[in-house]
Write a protein that holds these residues in place. Structure first.
Motif, short mmCIF file in Angstrom:
data_model
loop_
_atom_site.label_atom_id
_atom_site.label_comp_id
_atom_site.label_asym_id
_atom_site.label_seq_id
_atom_site.Cartn_x
_atom_site.Cartn_y
_atom_site.Cartn_z
N ASP A 159 6.41 8.16 -10.78
CA ASP A 159 5.27 8.60 -11.60
C ASP A 159 4.13 9.00 -10.66
O ASP A 159 3.62 8.15 -9.92
N PRO A 160 3.72 10.25 -10.70
CA PRO A 160 2.67 10.68 -9.78
C PRO A 160 1.32 10.02 -10.02
O PRO A 160 0.46 10.01 -9.14
N ASP A 161 1.13 9.46 -11.20
CA ASP A 161 -0.17 8.87 -11.55
C ASP A 161 -0.20 7.35 -11.44
O ASP A 161 -1.23 6.74 -11.73
N ALA A 162 0.88 6.73 -11.00
CA ALA A 162 0.95 5.26 -10.94
C ALA A 162 0.77 4.75 -9.51
O ALA A 162 1.44 3.82 -9.08
N THR A 163 -0.17 5.33 -8.78
CA THR A 163 -0.32 4.98 -7.37
C THR A 163 -0.73 3.52 -7.16
O THR A 163 -0.28 2.90 -6.20
N GLU A 164 -1.55 2.96 -8.03
CA GLU A 164 -1.97 1.56 -7.86
C GLU A 164 -0.77 0.63 -7.95
O GLU A 164 -0.61 -0.27 -7.11
N GLU A 165 0.07 0.82 -8.95
CA GLU A 165 1.27 0.00 -9.10
C GLU A 165 2.21 0.19 -7.90
O GLU A 165 2.82 -0.76 -7.41
N GLN A 166 2.30 1.41 -7.41
CA GLN A 166 3.15 1.70 -6.26
C GLN A 166 2.61 1.03 -5.00
O GLN A 166 3.38 0.47 -4.21
N LEU A 167 1.31 1.04 -4.81
CA LEU A 167 0.71 0.39 -3.65
C LEU A 167 0.93 -1.13 -3.68
O LEU A 167 1.18 -1.75 -2.64
N VAL A 168 0.87 -1.72 -4.86
CA VAL A 168 1.15 -3.15 -5.00
C VAL A 168 2.60 -3.42 -4.59
O VAL A 168 2.88 -4.38 -3.85
N GLU A 169 3.52 -2.58 -5.04
CA GLU A 169 4.93 -2.77 -4.69
C GLU A 169 5.17 -2.58 -3.19
O GLU A 169 5.94 -3.32 -2.59
N ILE A 170 4.49 -1.65 -2.58
CA ILE A 170 4.62 -1.45 -1.13
C ILE A 170 4.15 -2.70 -0.40
O ILE A 170 4.81 -3.18 0.53
N GLY A 171 3.04 -3.28 -0.83
CA GLY A 171 2.56 -4.53 -0.24
C GLY A 171 3.56 -5.66 -0.41
O GLY A 171 3.81 -6.43 0.52
N ARG A 172 4.16 -5.76 -1.58
CA ARG A 172 5.17 -6.79 -1.83
C ARG A 172 6.38 -6.59 -0.93
O ARG A 172 6.91 -7.54 -0.35
N LEU A 173 6.82 -5.34 -0.77
CA LEU A 173 7.96 -5.05 0.10
C LEU A 173 7.66 -5.40 1.56
O LEU A 173 8.51 -5.93 2.26
N ILE A 174 6.44 -5.09 2.01
CA ILE A 174 6.05 -5.44 3.38
C ILE A 174 6.13 -6.95 3.57
O ILE A 174 6.70 -7.43 4.56
N ASP A 175 5.60 -7.70 2.61
CA ASP A 175 5.66 -9.17 2.70
C ASP A 175 7.10 -9.66 2.67
O ASP A 175 7.48 -10.54 3.45
N ARG A 176 7.88 -9.12 1.80
CA ARG A 176 9.27 -9.58 1.62
C ARG A 176 10.15 -9.23 2.82
O ARG A 176 10.96 -10.04 3.26
N LEU A 177 10.01 -8.00 3.34
CA LEU A 177 10.86 -7.54 4.44
C LEU A 177 10.33 -7.93 5.81
O LEU A 177 11.06 -7.88 6.80
#
Length: 142
Positions: free
Chosen positions: A68-86
């Motif tokens: 979704d091109p307009d869901a950048t906030e949700e995507q940024l949260v997921e990127i942060g979660r992936l960084i923490d997890r990986l």
């Protein structure tokens, strides 16, 4: 007037905006990612905003792709979660070029655009000399 024109068998296509086409392409790409990860027995999740996986990605695949091109906030949260997890920056595909990730240590690997081809009408029947393989014995004979 031609009574039984082959043109009458071709489906009418919906006119789609470029934005809608990009969303369809991104969803199709996420379908591929999901199939590939599941074929490897790897976990994944999908929301309306992104597809992602906490697993080490197979070669040439990333851990996240945007939907979704307009869901950048949700995507940024997921990127942060992936960084923490990986414990590292994950590979990701921003299919709409909307995320500014330089300040998070990411760099652009390459830039691309989606391609689109309208579907063509498909004949309802296979050529007469084709046969459907329905069982192992038929496959062996083929």
């Amino acid at each position: 007037m031609i009574g039984n024109s082959s043109q009458s068998n071709i489906r009418k296509h919906t006119v789609r905006s470029d934005a809608e086409k990009a969303r369809i392409c991104a969803a199709n790409n996420a379908d591929l990612y999901q199939a590939m990860f599941r074929a490897h027995g790897l976990p994944d999740q999908r929301t309306s905003a992104f597809w992602s996986s906490d697993a080490i990605a197979p070669p040439y695949y990333s851990n996240m792709t945007t939907l979704d091109p307009d869901a950048t906030e949700e995507q940024l949260v997921e990127i942060g979660r992936l960084i923490d997890r990986l414990g590292r920056r994950p590979g990701l595909k921003d299919g709409f070029s909307r995320l500014d990730l330089v300040n998070k240590g990411f760099r652009l690997l390459f830039s691309a655009s989606w391609i689109w081809a309208e579907p063509h009408g498909i004949a309802a029947r296979a050529p007469e000399d084709w046969a459907r393989i329905r069982d192992v014995a038929a496959l062996d004979r083929w």
